[in-house]
Design a protein around this motif. Structure first.
Motif, short mmCIF file in Angstrom:
data_model
loop_
_atom_site.label_atom_id
_atom_site.label_comp_id
_atom_site.label_asym_id
_atom_site.label_seq_id
_atom_site.Cartn_x
_atom_site.Cartn_y
_atom_site.Cartn_z
N TYR A 272 0.83 -1.20 0.00
CA TYR A 272 0.00 0.00 0.00
C TYR A 272 0.87 1.25 0.00
CZ TYR A 272 -3.14 3.65 1.58
OH TYR A 272 -3.84 4.83 1.68
N VAL A 273 1.86 1.31 0.87
CA VAL A 273 2.74 2.49 0.95
C VAL A 273 3.46 2.70 -0.38
CG1 VAL A 273 4.79 3.45 2.07
CG2 VAL A 273 3.00 2.36 3.44
N GLY A 274 3.88 1.60 -1.00
CA GLY A 274 4.56 1.73 -2.28
C GLY A 274 3.68 2.36 -3.34
N TYR A 275 2.45 1.86 -3.46
CA TYR A 275 1.54 2.42 -4.46
C TYR A 275 1.10 3.84 -4.08
CZ TYR A 275 1.45 -2.30 -6.27
OH TYR A 275 1.82 -3.52 -6.79
N LEU A 276 1.04 4.13 -2.79
CA LEU A 276 0.76 5.49 -2.33
C LEU A 276 1.84 6.44 -2.84
CD1 LEU A 276 -1.08 7.12 -0.25
CD2 LEU A 276 0.71 6.66 1.41
N LEU A 277 3.09 6.04 -2.72
CA LEU A 277 4.20 6.86 -3.21
C LEU A 277 4.19 6.97 -4.73
CD1 LEU A 277 7.06 5.60 -0.86
CD2 LEU A 277 5.83 7.78 -0.72
N VAL A 278 3.81 5.90 -5.40
CA VAL A 278 3.70 5.94 -6.86
C VAL A 278 2.73 7.03 -7.29
CG1 VAL A 278 2.87 4.68 -8.89
CG2 VAL A 278 4.36 3.54 -7.25
N CYS A 279 1.54 7.04 -6.66
CA CYS A 279 0.52 8.05 -6.99
C CYS A 279 0.97 9.46 -6.64
CB CYS A 279 -0.78 7.73 -6.25
SG CYS A 279 -1.67 6.28 -6.82
N SER A 280 1.48 9.63 -5.43
CA SER A 280 1.81 10.97 -4.95
C SER A 280 2.94 11.60 -5.75
CB SER A 280 2.18 10.91 -3.46
OG SER A 280 1.08 10.45 -2.70
N ALA A 281 3.94 10.79 -6.11
CA ALA A 281 5.05 11.34 -6.90
C ALA A 281 4.58 11.77 -8.28
CB ALA A 281 6.16 10.29 -7.02
N GLN B 275 -2.33 12.71 -1.88
CA GLN B 275 -2.33 13.20 -3.26
C GLN B 275 -2.63 14.69 -3.32
OE1 GLN B 275 -5.12 10.52 -5.19
NE2 GLN B 275 -3.46 9.50 -6.25
N TRP B 276 -3.70 15.12 -2.64
CA TRP B 276 -4.08 16.53 -2.72
C TRP B 276 -3.16 17.41 -1.89
CZ3 TRP B 276 -7.03 18.53 -6.30
CH2 TRP B 276 -7.88 17.66 -7.01
N GLY B 277 -2.62 16.86 -0.79
CA GLY B 277 -1.61 17.61 -0.05
C GLY B 277 -0.37 17.84 -0.89
N THR B 278 0.02 16.81 -1.64
CA THR B 278 1.16 16.94 -2.56
C THR B 278 0.86 17.99 -3.63
OG1 THR B 278 1.76 14.63 -2.22
CG2 THR B 278 2.63 15.70 -4.18
N ALA B 279 -0.37 17.99 -4.13
CA ALA B 279 -0.75 18.98 -5.14
C ALA B 279 -0.60 20.40 -4.61
CB ALA B 279 -2.20 18.73 -5.59
N GLY B 280 -1.03 20.60 -3.35
CA GLY B 280 -0.92 21.93 -2.76
C GLY B 280 0.51 22.39 -2.59
N LEU B 281 1.44 21.44 -2.39
CA LEU B 281 2.86 21.79 -2.24
C LEU B 281 3.55 21.97 -3.59
CD1 LEU B 281 3.92 19.38 0.65
CD2 LEU B 281 3.58 21.86 0.80
N ALA B 282 3.20 21.13 -4.56
CA ALA B 282 3.88 21.16 -5.85
C ALA B 282 3.60 22.44 -6.62
CB ALA B 282 3.46 19.95 -6.69
N ALA B 283 2.37 22.94 -6.53
CA ALA B 283 2.00 24.12 -7.33
C ALA B 283 2.87 25.34 -7.02
CB ALA B 283 0.52 24.42 -7.13
N PRO B 284 3.01 25.76 -5.76
CA PRO B 284 3.86 26.93 -5.52
C PRO B 284 5.34 26.68 -5.78
CG PRO B 284 3.09 26.00 -3.44
CD PRO B 284 2.35 25.29 -4.53
N ILE B 285 5.82 25.46 -5.54
CA ILE B 285 7.23 25.16 -5.80
C ILE B 285 7.54 25.30 -7.28
CG2 ILE B 285 8.97 23.33 -5.77
CD1 ILE B 285 7.71 22.31 -3.20
N ALA B 286 6.62 24.87 -8.11
CA ALA B 286 6.83 24.94 -9.56
C ALA B 286 6.95 26.38 -10.04
CB ALA B 286 5.69 24.25 -10.29
N GLY B 287 6.38 27.32 -9.30
CA GLY B 287 6.42 28.71 -9.72
C GLY B 287 7.56 29.51 -9.13
N ILE B 288 8.49 28.85 -8.44
CA ILE B 288 9.59 29.57 -7.78
C ILE B 288 10.43 30.37 -8.78
CG2 ILE B 288 11.82 29.21 -6.63
CD1 ILE B 288 10.52 27.07 -4.94
N GLY B 289 10.66 29.81 -9.96
CA GLY B 289 11.53 30.49 -10.92
C GLY B 289 10.89 31.64 -11.66
N GLY B 290 9.62 31.91 -11.38
CA GLY B 290 8.94 32.98 -12.08
C GLY B 290 8.27 32.48 -13.35
#
Length: 421
Positions: free
Chosen positions: A235-244, A371-386
């Motif tokens: 379960y943890v493995g597939y959880l990481l597969v999805c979240s990544a 998954q959705w927590g990861t989405a909330g973190l990934a969005a602002p990180i992706a915009g760091i470079g402007g």
């Protein structure tokens, strides 16, 4: 843990549900369509009003950053709603908590449409996300309750595939609505769609978790269930597969407008067409995955998707660093990424749910929350470079695909040569 009859027993952890011969109860087309409506709340509530961000800032007298915060509060609510909805439905059953959640989404959508300030808007968006996540995770749990073997993988891929229509329709529908009215109108449209969904849920969704299969409530029981779920290595493995893979997906969602419009000069209409085309690629890939269930090993389909995502990330990174991110390269890489998402997330989610058959609600909750927590973190990180570089999104796409592949290989690895996963 409550006793389960043979008819209720889910697939053994580590087995591929697409090849499991377990007993299945019918999952009707109407039920799948209803779950699609429930999962469509998030993209509709996001993509329909994102083009109106400047109008929201101007009308409410606030900054662009404050308006973007309403997206963050929505994702945060989605994550928490996923976490809470599953365990509560494991205790109380599926139907009543689902109806309550849909009703709250309706009220929160009206509150968004009437919001007098950006603070009220952010609060209403949080509640909308919380209830939307709650409804989404219970909808998935209903399918997990009823389906087994190939039907489980097929059903969840159909939900993802048909649900992929929402991200296609949402920006186009939002653009039409905004041409005819102001930024509040999309929320009224969402409220109407939610009201229709509530009626459909009332007539279509059964109580899929009988009392003898429910778990005792309380924080201690939830903590025990979560501990058991997170102690399951597959379960943890597939959880990481999805979240990544969600890292790669939401890096694209957050930055594609800057890469394609600001850097390459696409018009708003051309960008909407590109966004819809990519969502269509994801939908077709998920539907193909559904057709392959029981014919091709589910893990094989996931690996194909992971390698496609990795290739897209590396190609975009080379283009961003050495060639200024040519338009054609960006369009192709984003499309390939979305096809990879369609091949990966639904299948990995099905295998994750199959690994914890005694706690389908909690398993779905933890999966959705991360998954959705990861989405909330990934969005602002992706915009760091402007808005004038594609390097951050390319890096996140590459790292997300690589971590996903590593999780499948090292964490959710096949326990024995005889296991068909």
């Amino acid at each position: 843990m409550t006793a389960r009859t043979n008819a209720d027993a889910g697939p053994t952890a580590g087995h591929d549900p697409a090849r499991d011969g377990g007993t299945a109860r019918p999952v009707s087309a109407a039920l799948i369509a209803t779950v699609v409506l429930l999962t469509g709340i998030a993209p509709l509530a996001t993509d329909m009003y994102v083009p109106a961000f400047p109008d929201v800032a101007r009308d409410l007298g606030t900054s662009a950053t404050a308006v973007q915060l309403t997206l963050t509060t929505f994702f945060t609510g989605m994550a928490l709603g996923q976490l809470a909805g599953g365990p509560v439905s494991d205790q109380r059953g599926r139907r009543a908590p689902l109806l309550v959640a849909v009703a709250v989404v309706l009220l929160a959508s009206v509150a968004c449409a009437l919001a007098p300030t950006i603070t009220a808007m952010a609060a209403a968006r949080f509640v909308q996300g919380l209830a939307g996540g709650w409804a989404m995770v219970i909808g998935r749990a209903v399918i997990v309750d009823l389906a087994r073997g190939p039907q489980l993988v097929r059903s969840l891929n159909l939900v993802q595939g048909v649900g992929g229509i929402a991200p296609i329709v949402a920006p186009l529908l939002g653009g039409i609505v905004l041409q005819l009215s102001d930024w509040r109108a999309p929320f009224w449209v969402i409220a109407v769609i939610t009201a229709v969904t509530a009626v459909v849920v009332w007539f279509v969704v059964p109580e899929s978790l009988p009392p003898h299969r429910r778990h005792a409530g309380g924080l201690r029981a939830f903590a025990g269930a979560a501990r058991e779920v997170l102690g399951n290595r597959p379960y943890v493995g597939y959880l990481l597969v999805c979240s990544a893979m969600m890292v790669a997906l939401f890096a694209y969602v957050a930055t594609s407008a800057f890469v394609l419009r600001s850097m390459n000069g696409l018009s708003p209409i051309a960008y909407s067409v590109s966004f819809a085309t990519n969502a269509g690629g994801m939908t077709v890939a998920a539907l193909v995955s559904a057709r392959l269930a029981g014919r091709v090993r589910t893990r094989t389909v996931i690996v194909v998707g992971q390698f496609l995502a990795l290739a897209a990330g590396l190609a975009l990174l080379v283009g961003a660093v050495g060639f200024g991110t040519p338009l054609l390269l960006a369009l192709v890489c984003f499309f390939v990424l979305m096809v990879a998402i369609g091949l990966t997330i639904g299948n990995a989610g099905a295998l994750a749910n199959a690994a914890v058959p005694d706690h389908p609600g909690t398993g779905s909750a933890v999966l959705g929350m991360l998954q959705w927590g990861t989405a909330g973190l990934a969005a602002p990180i992706a915009g760091i470079g402007g808005e004038h570089t594609a390097v951050p999104v390319a890096l996140l796409m590459t790292v997300g695909a690589a971590v996903s592949l590593g999780a499948l290989t090292l964490v959710a690895r096949r326990p024995s040569a005889s296991t068909a996963v």
